[in-house]
Design a protein around this motif. Sequence first.
Motif, PDB file in Angstrom:
ATOM      1  N   GLU A 147     -16.282  -4.842  -3.905  1.00 34.67           N
ATOM      2  CA  GLU A 147     -15.445  -4.458  -2.775  1.00 34.67           C
ATOM      3  C   GLU A 147     -14.085  -3.981  -3.250  1.00 34.67           C
ATOM      4  OE1 GLU A 147     -15.252  -7.377   0.279  1.00 34.67           O
ATOM      5  OE2 GLU A 147     -17.367  -7.829   0.163  1.00 34.67           O
ATOM      6  N   ALA A 148     -14.081  -2.961  -4.079  1.00 34.36           N
ATOM      7  CA  ALA A 148     -12.819  -2.396  -4.546  1.00 34.36           C
ATOM      8  C   ALA A 148     -12.053  -1.838  -3.355  1.00 34.36           C
ATOM      9  CB  ALA A 148     -13.089  -1.302  -5.565  1.00 34.36           C
ATOM     10  N   ARG A 149     -10.753  -2.082  -3.336  1.00 35.22           N
ATOM     11  CA  ARG A 149      -9.929  -1.607  -2.230  1.00 35.22           C
ATOM     12  C   ARG A 149      -8.906  -0.631  -2.747  1.00 35.22           C
ATOM     13  NH1 ARG A 149      -7.422  -6.119   1.177  1.00 35.22           N
ATOM     14  NH2 ARG A 149      -6.864  -4.304   2.360  1.00 35.22           N
ATOM     15  N   GLN A 150      -8.831   0.486  -2.099  1.00 33.14           N
ATOM     16  CA  GLN A 150      -7.824   1.454  -2.447  1.00 33.14           C
ATOM     17  C   GLN A 150      -6.585   1.158  -1.619  1.00 33.14           C
ATOM     18  OE1 GLN A 150      -8.891   5.523  -1.829  1.00 33.14           O
ATOM     19  NE2 GLN A 150      -7.282   6.255  -3.146  1.00 33.14           N
ATOM     20  N   CYS A 151      -5.440   1.258  -2.240  1.00 35.96           N
ATOM     21  CA  CYS A 151      -4.178   0.972  -1.560  1.00 35.96           C
ATOM     22  C   CYS A 151      -3.464   2.260  -1.209  1.00 35.96           C
ATOM     23  CB  CYS A 151      -3.292   0.136  -2.466  1.00 35.96           C
ATOM     24  SG  CYS A 151      -4.058  -1.364  -2.987  1.00 35.96           S
ATOM     25  N   LEU A 152      -4.222   3.224  -0.778  1.00 31.68           N
ATOM     26  CA  LEU A 152      -3.675   4.535  -0.481  1.00 31.68           C
ATOM     27  C   LEU A 152      -4.146   4.972   0.900  1.00 31.68           C
ATOM     28  CD1 LEU A 152      -2.161   7.061  -1.590  1.00 31.68           C
ATOM     29  CD2 LEU A 152      -4.380   7.844  -2.431  1.00 31.68           C
ATOM     30  N   PHE A 153      -3.195   5.338   1.725  1.00 35.33           N
ATOM     31  CA  PHE A 153      -3.488   5.850   3.064  1.00 35.33           C
ATOM     32  C   PHE A 153      -2.943   7.269   3.108  1.00 35.33           C
ATOM     33  CE2 PHE A 153      -2.461   6.328   7.617  1.00 35.33           C
ATOM     34  CZ  PHE A 153      -3.711   6.044   8.153  1.00 35.33           C
ATOM     35  N   VAL A 154      -3.828   8.229   3.245  1.00 36.05           N
ATOM     36  CA  VAL A 154      -3.436   9.638   3.214  1.00 36.05           C
ATOM     37  C   VAL A 154      -3.556  10.225   4.614  1.00 36.05           C
ATOM     38  CG1 VAL A 154      -3.931  11.916   2.254  1.00 36.05           C
ATOM     39  CG2 VAL A 154      -4.230   9.877   0.836  1.00 36.05           C
ATOM     40  N   VAL A 155      -2.496  10.878   5.045  1.00 37.85           N
ATOM     41  CA  VAL A 155      -2.503  11.610   6.306  1.00 37.85           C
ATOM     42  C   VAL A 155      -2.125  13.049   5.980  1.00 37.85           C
ATOM     43  CG1 VAL A 155      -1.408  11.892   8.567  1.00 37.85           C
ATOM     44  CG2 VAL A 155      -1.876   9.596   7.676  1.00 37.85           C
ATOM     45  N   GLY A 156      -2.978  13.951   6.410  1.00 38.18           N
ATOM     46  CA  GLY A 156      -2.696  15.363   6.211  1.00 38.18           C
ATOM     47  C   GLY A 156      -2.689  16.068   7.539  1.00 38.18           C
ATOM     48  N   SER A 157      -1.801  17.003   7.691  1.00 38.30           N
ATOM     49  CA  SER A 157      -1.767  17.774   8.933  1.00 38.30           C
ATOM     50  C   SER A 157      -1.796  19.258   8.595  1.00 38.30           C
ATOM     51  CB  SER A 157      -0.520  17.433   9.752  1.00 38.30           C
ATOM     52  OG  SER A 157       0.641  17.861   9.085  1.00 38.30           O
ATOM     53  N   PRO A 189       0.837  -1.197   0.000  1.00 44.37           N
ATOM     54  CA  PRO A 189       0.000   0.000   0.000  1.00 44.37           C
ATOM     55  C   PRO A 189       0.876   1.253   0.000  1.00 44.37           C
ATOM     56  CG  PRO A 189       0.023  -0.985   2.157  1.00 44.37           C
ATOM     57  CD  PRO A 189       0.780  -1.913   1.253  1.00 44.37           C
ATOM     58  N   ILE A 190       0.309   2.366  -0.381  1.00 45.02           N
ATOM     59  CA  ILE A 190       1.018   3.641  -0.426  1.00 45.02           C
ATOM     60  C   ILE A 190       0.590   4.482   0.775  1.00 45.02           C
ATOM     61  CG2 ILE A 190       1.340   5.784  -1.735  1.00 45.02           C
ATOM     62  CD1 ILE A 190       2.489   3.391  -3.180  1.00 45.02           C
ATOM     63  N   PHE A 191       1.567   5.021   1.478  1.00 44.53           N
ATOM     64  CA  PHE A 191       1.322   5.942   2.580  1.00 44.53           C
ATOM     65  C   PHE A 191       1.727   7.322   2.100  1.00 44.53           C
ATOM     66  CE2 PHE A 191       2.656   8.325   6.318  1.00 44.53           C
ATOM     67  CZ  PHE A 191       1.570   8.143   7.167  1.00 44.53           C
ATOM     68  N   PHE A 192       0.788   8.243   2.094  1.00 42.69           N
ATOM     69  CA  PHE A 192       0.998   9.577   1.544  1.00 42.69           C
ATOM     70  C   PHE A 192       0.784  10.583   2.662  1.00 42.69           C
ATOM     71  CE2 PHE A 192      -0.587  12.973  -1.493  1.00 42.69           C
ATOM     72  CZ  PHE A 192       0.629  13.144  -2.129  1.00 42.69           C
ATOM     73  N   TYR A 193       1.855  11.235   3.117  1.00 42.13           N
ATOM     74  CA  TYR A 193       1.761  12.194   4.207  1.00 42.13           C
ATOM     75  C   TYR A 193       1.993  13.603   3.666  1.00 42.13           C
ATOM     76  CZ  TYR A 193       2.745  14.806   8.433  1.00 42.13           C
ATOM     77  OH  TYR A 193       2.723  15.748   9.423  1.00 42.13           O
ATOM     78  N   VAL A 194       1.058  14.494   3.960  1.00 41.35           N
ATOM     79  CA  VAL A 194       1.162  15.880   3.514  1.00 41.35           C
ATOM     80  C   VAL A 194       1.120  16.769   4.750  1.00 41.35           C
ATOM     81  CG1 VAL A 194       0.204  17.656   2.020  1.00 41.35           C
ATOM     82  CG2 VAL A 194      -0.091  15.260   1.417  1.00 41.35           C
ATOM     83  N   ASP A 195       2.183  17.512   4.966  1.00 36.18           N
ATOM     84  CA  ASP A 195       2.291  18.385   6.130  1.00 36.18           C
ATOM     85  C   ASP A 195       1.930  19.817   5.727  1.00 36.18           C
ATOM     86  OD1 ASP A 195       2.877  19.206   8.717  1.00 36.18           O
ATOM     87  OD2 ASP A 195       5.039  19.243   8.409  1.00 36.18           O
ATOM     88  N   ASP A 196       1.496  20.603   6.684  1.00 41.03           N
ATOM     89  CA  ASP A 196       1.201  22.024   6.491  1.00 41.03           C
ATOM     90  C   ASP A 196       0.183  22.286   5.393  1.00 41.03           C
ATOM     91  OD1 ASP A 196       2.853  22.909   8.566  1.00 41.03           O
ATOM     92  OD2 ASP A 196       4.622  22.914   7.271  1.00 41.03           O
ATOM     93  N   LEU A 197      -0.925  21.563   5.438  1.00 41.38           N
ATOM     94  CA  LEU A 197      -1.980  21.761   4.443  1.00 41.38           C
ATOM     95  C   LEU A 197      -2.537  23.184   4.446  1.00 41.38           C
ATOM     96  CD1 LEU A 197      -4.004  18.439   4.679  1.00 41.38           C
ATOM     97  CD2 LEU A 197      -2.799  19.315   2.681  1.00 41.38           C
ATOM     98  N   GLN A 198      -2.366  23.911   5.530  1.00 44.29           N
ATOM     99  CA  GLN A 198      -2.877  25.282   5.578  1.00 44.29           C
ATOM    100  C   GLN A 198      -2.173  26.173   4.558  1.00 44.29           C
ATOM    101  OE1 GLN A 198      -0.962  24.002   7.996  1.00 44.29           O
ATOM    102  NE2 GLN A 198       0.612  25.476   8.525  1.00 44.29           N
ATOM    103  N   TRP A 199      -1.017  25.734   4.052  1.00 49.17           N
ATOM    104  CA  TRP A 199      -0.297  26.519   3.052  1.00 49.17           C
ATOM    105  C   TRP A 199      -0.419  25.930   1.649  1.00 49.17           C
ATOM    106  CZ3 TRP A 199       4.143  26.261   6.980  1.00 49.17           C
ATOM    107  CH2 TRP A 199       3.968  27.247   7.956  1.00 49.17           C
ATOM    108  N   ALA A 200      -1.203  24.872   1.506  1.00 54.74           N
ATOM    109  CA  ALA A 200      -1.347  24.226   0.195  1.00 54.74           C
ATOM    110  C   ALA A 200      -2.149  25.107  -0.757  1.00 54.74           C
ATOM    111  CB  ALA A 200      -2.040  22.875   0.351  1.00 54.74           C
ATOM    112  N   ASP A 201      -1.776  25.052  -2.018  1.00 55.54           N
ATOM    113  CA  ASP A 201      -2.520  25.808  -3.021  1.00 55.54           C
ATOM    114  C   ASP A 201      -3.684  24.971  -3.550  1.00 55.54           C
ATOM    115  OD1 ASP A 201      -1.163  23.931  -4.507  1.00 55.54           O
ATOM    116  OD2 ASP A 201      -0.346  25.346  -5.951  1.00 55.54           O
ATOM    117  N   SER A 202      -4.513  25.605  -4.315  1.00 53.84           N
ATOM    118  CA  SER A 202      -5.712  24.969  -4.847  1.00 53.84           C
ATOM    119  C   SER A 202      -5.374  23.743  -5.694  1.00 53.84           C
ATOM    120  CB  SER A 202      -6.499  25.982  -5.679  1.00 53.84           C
ATOM    121  OG  SER A 202      -7.583  25.386  -6.312  1.00 53.84           O
ATOM    122  N   ALA A 203      -4.354  23.840  -6.523  1.00 50.09           N
ATOM    123  CA  ALA A 203      -3.982  22.726  -7.404  1.00 50.09           C
ATOM    124  C   ALA A 203      -3.557  21.498  -6.595  1.00 50.09           C
ATOM    125  CB  ALA A 203      -2.865  23.151  -8.352  1.00 50.09           C
TER     126      ALA A 203
END
Length: 146
Positions: A76-86, A40-54
């Motif tokens: 029962e399609a399964r997504q292999c993506l785990f997203v954490v945003g802060s 699976p893919i773990f996708f961590y995005v920090d400081d979302l308050q500064w993210a742009d629209s795109a």
Amino acid sequence: NYDDDNGNGNDCMGAGAYRNKLHYLFRRLLKAISEPSYSPIFFYVDDLQWADSASLTLISSLVLESDHFNNADEEEARQCLFVVGSYRSNEEDYPEILNQFISEIDSVPSVRVTNISLGGIAKSGTNSMISDALRLPIRLIRNFSD
């Protein structure tokens, strides 16, 4: 852009079409490199308050579109993506676009959202972290957290 038969550059797609194609290709890449059982893919995005629209639109596309789910034809399609945003909710310039992004993601029943709110770190905790990082006794680093 591409060159037509006369060698003239023509823009055959608008910005929205390019964005949609980029999002689609990124989702296909995620599908190609991930599997529920072993990668699976773990996708961590920090400081979302500064993210742009795109950037927020791309993250929404990854989370909400189903064409990159493994076994998308099955019920029962399964997504292999785990997203954490802060993000920092106490920022003065807290953007409305982030509120819209969070509301959009949170409103989808098939997406599990967990909100965790953290308070500030106490001075004693800050002192302890600095002490551990610098390998110095707390009595020598107390001034760093004042």
